[in-house]
Design a protein around this motif. Structure first.
Motif, PDB file in Angstrom:
ATOM      1  N   ALA A  60       0.699  -1.282   0.021  1.00  0.00           N
ATOM      2  CA  ALA A  60      -0.070  -0.084  -0.035  1.00  0.00           C
ATOM      3  C   ALA A  60       0.958   1.340   0.038  1.00  0.00           C
ATOM      4  CB  ALA A  60      -0.676  -0.062   1.281  1.00  0.00           C
ATOM      5  N   GLY A  61       2.196   0.971   0.114  1.00  0.00           N
ATOM      6  CA  GLY A  61       2.991   2.201   0.065  1.00  0.00           C
ATOM      7  C   GLY A  61       3.505   2.716   1.301  1.00  0.00           C
ATOM      8  N   CYS A  62       3.248   2.010   2.435  1.00  0.00           N
ATOM      9  CA  CYS A  62       3.977   2.231   3.553  1.00  0.00           C
ATOM     10  C   CYS A  62       5.376   1.749   3.689  1.00  0.00           C
ATOM     11  CB  CYS A  62       3.449   1.702   4.868  1.00  0.00           C
ATOM     12  SG  CYS A  62       1.664   2.297   5.254  1.00  0.00           S
ATOM     13  N   THR A  63       6.401   2.326   4.364  1.00  0.00           N
ATOM     14  CA  THR A  63       7.557   1.725   4.504  1.00  0.00           C
ATOM     15  C   THR A  63       7.816   0.956   5.736  1.00  0.00           C
ATOM     16  OG1 THR A  63       8.693   3.780   3.635  1.00  0.00           O
ATOM     17  CG2 THR A  63      10.150   2.343   5.189  1.00  0.00           C
ATOM     18  N   VAL A  64       8.023  -0.469   5.792  1.00  0.00           N
ATOM     19  CA  VAL A  64       8.284  -0.979   6.933  1.00  0.00           C
ATOM     20  C   VAL A  64       9.616  -0.951   7.393  1.00  0.00           C
ATOM     21  CG1 VAL A  64       8.049  -3.733   7.487  1.00  0.00           C
ATOM     22  CG2 VAL A  64       6.580  -2.666   5.920  1.00  0.00           C
ATOM     23  N   LEU A  65       9.790  -0.524   8.500  1.00  0.00           N
ATOM     24  CA  LEU A  65      11.007  -0.268   9.127  1.00  0.00           C
ATOM     25  C   LEU A  65      11.692  -1.481   9.601  1.00  0.00           C
ATOM     26  CD1 LEU A  65       9.864   3.064  10.723  1.00  0.00           C
ATOM     27  CD2 LEU A  65      10.878   2.893   8.695  1.00  0.00           C
ATOM     28  N   THR A  66      12.969  -1.549   9.783  1.00  0.00           N
ATOM     29  CA  THR A  66      13.775  -2.527  10.340  1.00  0.00           C
ATOM     30  C   THR A  66      14.999  -1.811  10.924  1.00  0.00           C
ATOM     31  OG1 THR A  66      14.776  -2.921   8.126  1.00  0.00           O
ATOM     32  CG2 THR A  66      13.126  -4.241   8.554  1.00  0.00           C
ATOM     33  N   PRO A  67      14.949  -0.928  12.043  1.00  0.00           N
ATOM     34  CA  PRO A  67      16.066  -0.531  12.484  1.00  0.00           C
ATOM     35  C   PRO A  67      16.676  -1.526  13.473  1.00  0.00           C
ATOM     36  CG  PRO A  67      14.080   0.373  13.772  1.00  0.00           C
ATOM     37  CD  PRO A  67      13.743  -0.508  12.388  1.00  0.00           C
ATOM     38  N   ALA A  68      17.994  -0.957  13.657  1.00  0.00           N
ATOM     39  CA  ALA A  68      18.674  -1.983  14.930  1.00  0.00           C
ATOM     40  C   ALA A  68      18.786  -3.465  14.396  1.00  0.00           C
ATOM     41  CB  ALA A  68      18.275  -1.687  16.301  1.00  0.00           C
ATOM     42  N   THR A  69      18.974  -3.791  13.152  1.00  0.00           N
ATOM     43  CA  THR A  69      19.094  -5.299  12.908  1.00  0.00           C
ATOM     44  C   THR A  69      20.216  -5.640  13.325  1.00  0.00           C
ATOM     45  OG1 THR A  69      17.570  -5.033  10.791  1.00  0.00           O
ATOM     46  CG2 THR A  69      19.202  -7.041  11.067  1.00  0.00           C
TER      47      THR A  69
ATOM     48  N   ARG B  48      12.418  -0.275  22.490  1.00  0.00           N
ATOM     49  CA  ARG B  48      13.250   0.620  22.451  1.00  0.00           C
ATOM     50  C   ARG B  48      14.459   0.933  21.908  1.00  0.00           C
ATOM     51  NH1 ARG B  48      12.454   0.271  29.361  1.00  0.00           N
ATOM     52  NH2 ARG B  48      10.136   0.823  29.499  1.00  0.00           N
ATOM     53  N   THR B  49      15.194  -0.254  21.865  1.00  0.00           N
ATOM     54  CA  THR B  49      16.426  -0.328  20.881  1.00  0.00           C
ATOM     55  C   THR B  49      15.982  -0.225  19.812  1.00  0.00           C
ATOM     56  OG1 THR B  49      17.380  -2.207  22.350  1.00  0.00           O
ATOM     57  CG2 THR B  49      18.175  -2.007  20.361  1.00  0.00           C
ATOM     58  N   ALA B  50      15.080  -0.564  19.025  1.00  0.00           N
ATOM     59  CA  ALA B  50      14.663  -0.251  17.455  1.00  0.00           C
ATOM     60  C   ALA B  50      14.337   1.197  17.542  1.00  0.00           C
ATOM     61  CB  ALA B  50      13.496  -1.153  17.197  1.00  0.00           C
ATOM     62  N   LEU B  51      13.773   1.732  18.186  1.00  0.00           N
ATOM     63  CA  LEU B  51      13.160   3.278  18.133  1.00  0.00           C
ATOM     64  C   LEU B  51      14.564   4.120  18.302  1.00  0.00           C
ATOM     65  CD1 LEU B  51       9.938   3.027  20.266  1.00  0.00           C
ATOM     66  CD2 LEU B  51      10.170   3.265  17.589  1.00  0.00           C
ATOM     67  N   ALA B  52      15.290   3.832  19.178  1.00  0.00           N
ATOM     68  CA  ALA B  52      16.565   4.578  19.426  1.00  0.00           C
ATOM     69  C   ALA B  52      17.476   4.599  18.429  1.00  0.00           C
ATOM     70  CB  ALA B  52      17.058   3.825  20.955  1.00  0.00           C
TER      71      ALA B  52
ATOM     72  N   ALA C 284      15.976   6.774  15.306  1.00  0.00           N
ATOM     73  CA  ALA C 284      16.272   8.056  15.873  1.00  0.00           C
ATOM     74  C   ALA C 284      17.439   8.565  15.727  1.00  0.00           C
ATOM     75  CB  ALA C 284      15.785   8.533  17.336  1.00  0.00           C
ATOM     76  N   GLU C 285      18.531   7.616  16.184  1.00  0.00           N
ATOM     77  CA  GLU C 285      19.890   8.062  15.942  1.00  0.00           C
ATOM     78  C   GLU C 285      20.194   8.049  14.366  1.00  0.00           C
ATOM     79  OE1 GLU C 285      21.836   4.852  17.876  1.00  0.00           O
ATOM     80  OE2 GLU C 285      21.238   5.533  20.018  1.00  0.00           O
ATOM     81  N   ALA C 286      19.654   7.253  13.595  1.00  0.00           N
ATOM     82  CA  ALA C 286      19.980   7.296  12.319  1.00  0.00           C
ATOM     83  C   ALA C 286      19.063   8.649  11.441  1.00  0.00           C
ATOM     84  CB  ALA C 286      19.648   5.997  11.541  1.00  0.00           C
ATOM     85  N   GLY C 287      18.380   9.395  12.204  1.00  0.00           N
ATOM     86  CA  GLY C 287      17.703  10.457  11.722  1.00  0.00           C
ATOM     87  C   GLY C 287      16.404   9.964  10.973  1.00  0.00           C
ATOM     88  N   GLY C 288      15.953   9.181  11.395  1.00  0.00           N
ATOM     89  CA  GLY C 288      14.459   8.686  10.921  1.00  0.00           C
ATOM     90  C   GLY C 288      14.759   7.784   9.648  1.00  0.00           C
ATOM     91  N   PRO C 289      13.376   7.676   9.043  1.00  0.00           N
ATOM     92  CA  PRO C 289      12.067   7.713   9.642  1.00  0.00           C
ATOM     93  C   PRO C 289      11.747   7.029  10.871  1.00  0.00           C
ATOM     94  CG  PRO C 289      11.798   6.263   7.736  1.00  0.00           C
ATOM     95  CD  PRO C 289      13.298   6.611   7.905  1.00  0.00           C
ATOM     96  N   LEU C 290      10.694   7.726  11.556  1.00  0.00           N
ATOM     97  CA  LEU C 290      10.181   6.951  12.846  1.00  0.00           C
ATOM     98  C   LEU C 290       8.849   6.501  12.493  1.00  0.00           C
ATOM     99  CD1 LEU C 290      11.131   9.744  15.430  1.00  0.00           C
ATOM    100  CD2 LEU C 290      12.238   7.585  15.074  1.00  0.00           C
ATOM    101  N   PRO C 291       8.445   5.523  13.308  1.00  0.00           N
ATOM    102  CA  PRO C 291       6.936   4.819  12.757  1.00  0.00           C
ATOM    103  C   PRO C 291       5.964   5.835  13.197  1.00  0.00           C
ATOM    104  CG  PRO C 291       7.816   3.913  14.848  1.00  0.00           C
ATOM    105  CD  PRO C 291       8.947   4.733  14.211  1.00  0.00           C
ATOM    106  N   GLY C 292       5.088   5.675  12.139  1.00  0.00           N
ATOM    107  CA  GLY C 292       3.604   6.615  12.545  1.00  0.00           C
ATOM    108  C   GLY C 292       2.801   5.613  13.154  1.00  0.00           C
TER     109      GLY C 292
END
Length: 271
Positions: free
Chosen positions: A129-138, A187-191, A194-202
């Motif tokens: 549908a066009g949403c970015t599925v985030l995978t931070p802190a892999t 918390r690790t994933a969200l941090a 944020a450290e990478a400059g986003g994007p952050l999840p909506g």
């Protein structure tokens, strides 16, 4: 398309709702731990209310349909399937809104052996549908306190869904990870995001600490919860969590497939 009537029958037959496997004893123990502000039961929520055990019984009776009688201390818990269906509708509405706005989404589970397929289907539909599925802190290490003491886990993603694994495990991508209630992975994933400059999840989608931890940090969060997970329902009652679907979160993974179809149809995300 799965009709509401058919899904209600499936919920009861598969024991996702109705009489569920979770015992009254397990649930009452969780309510006592939550009332005592034990982190094992809070799983990331910092409650504003007093929330004594009796208050939690009343809340869970309202949200899930469990017995409101404090004198009921044994047997299987009960989840009202009508409450499950209503919450699934609200859950689908949040998915549809995220898809319309094409917001970044983060999905994670502490029940990978049971719920990975459910969340992976949502991730795939939202991505389409066009949403970015985030995978931070892999690959990031997360130290989680367990009943065996402090254990280091590795944050990983399968099908766009975050989970944690024991370090050193060499498993194929289809294999699942460890069961956890901890809010530390989210918390690790969200941090990291944020450290990478986003994007952050909506929108954050998941269970256990993934929902509570994200909601407590101010992110919109929706998820699934059993009768022995009062933290999510307290979060919903206090406005920290947007939607919680009451159901047994530990039945066979195949039993969640009709819920997947129902939710995606309701959200107009079926492929």
């Amino acid at each position: 398309m799965v009709s509401r009537r058919a899904l209600r029958a499936h919920l009861v037959a598969a024991r996702l709702a109705g009489s569920v496997a979770t015992s009254r004893e397990e649930s009452l123990r969780s309510y006592r731990l939550f009332a005592a502000r034990d982190p094992r039961a809070l799983i990331g929520i910092d409650p504003q209310g007093a929330w004594e055990a009796r208050d939690l019984i009343e809340l869970m009776a309202e949200k899930c349909g469990v017995s409101a009688d404090p004198g009921c201390t044994t047997g299987h818990d009960v989840i009202d399937p009508h409450r499950t269906l209503a919450a699934l509708d609200a859950f689908a509405e949040r998915l549809a809104a995220a898809a319309r706005r094409r917001v970044p989404v983060l999905l994670g589970t502490g029940h990978p052996h049971r719920l990975l397929g459910f969340y992976a289907a949502l991730a795939d539909a939202l991505s389409t549908a066009g949403c970015t599925v985030l995978t931070p802190a892999t690959g990031r290490s997360v130290d989680i306190t367990t009943r065996f003491g402090l254990r280091t886990h590795i944050l990983d993603y399968v099908g766009g869904v975050a989970l944690v694994r024991e370090p050193g495990a060499t498993v194929p991508a289809r294999a699942t990870g460890a069961h956890t209630h901890s809010p530390l992975p989210v918390r690790t994933a969200l941090a990291a995001a944020a450290e990478a400059g986003g994007p952050l999840p909506g929108l954050v989608i998941g269970d256990h600490g993934w929902v509570c931890g994200a909601g407590q940090l101010g992110f919109e969060a929706i998820g699934l919860a059993d009768t022995d997970d009062p933290a999510l329902f307290v979060g919903e009652a206090e406005g920290v969590v947007s939607v919680v679907v009451p159901l047994d979160d530990a039945v066979r993974s195949v039993y969640y497939r009709p819920l997947t179809r129902y939710v995606l149809n309701r959200a107009c995300l079926s492929q």
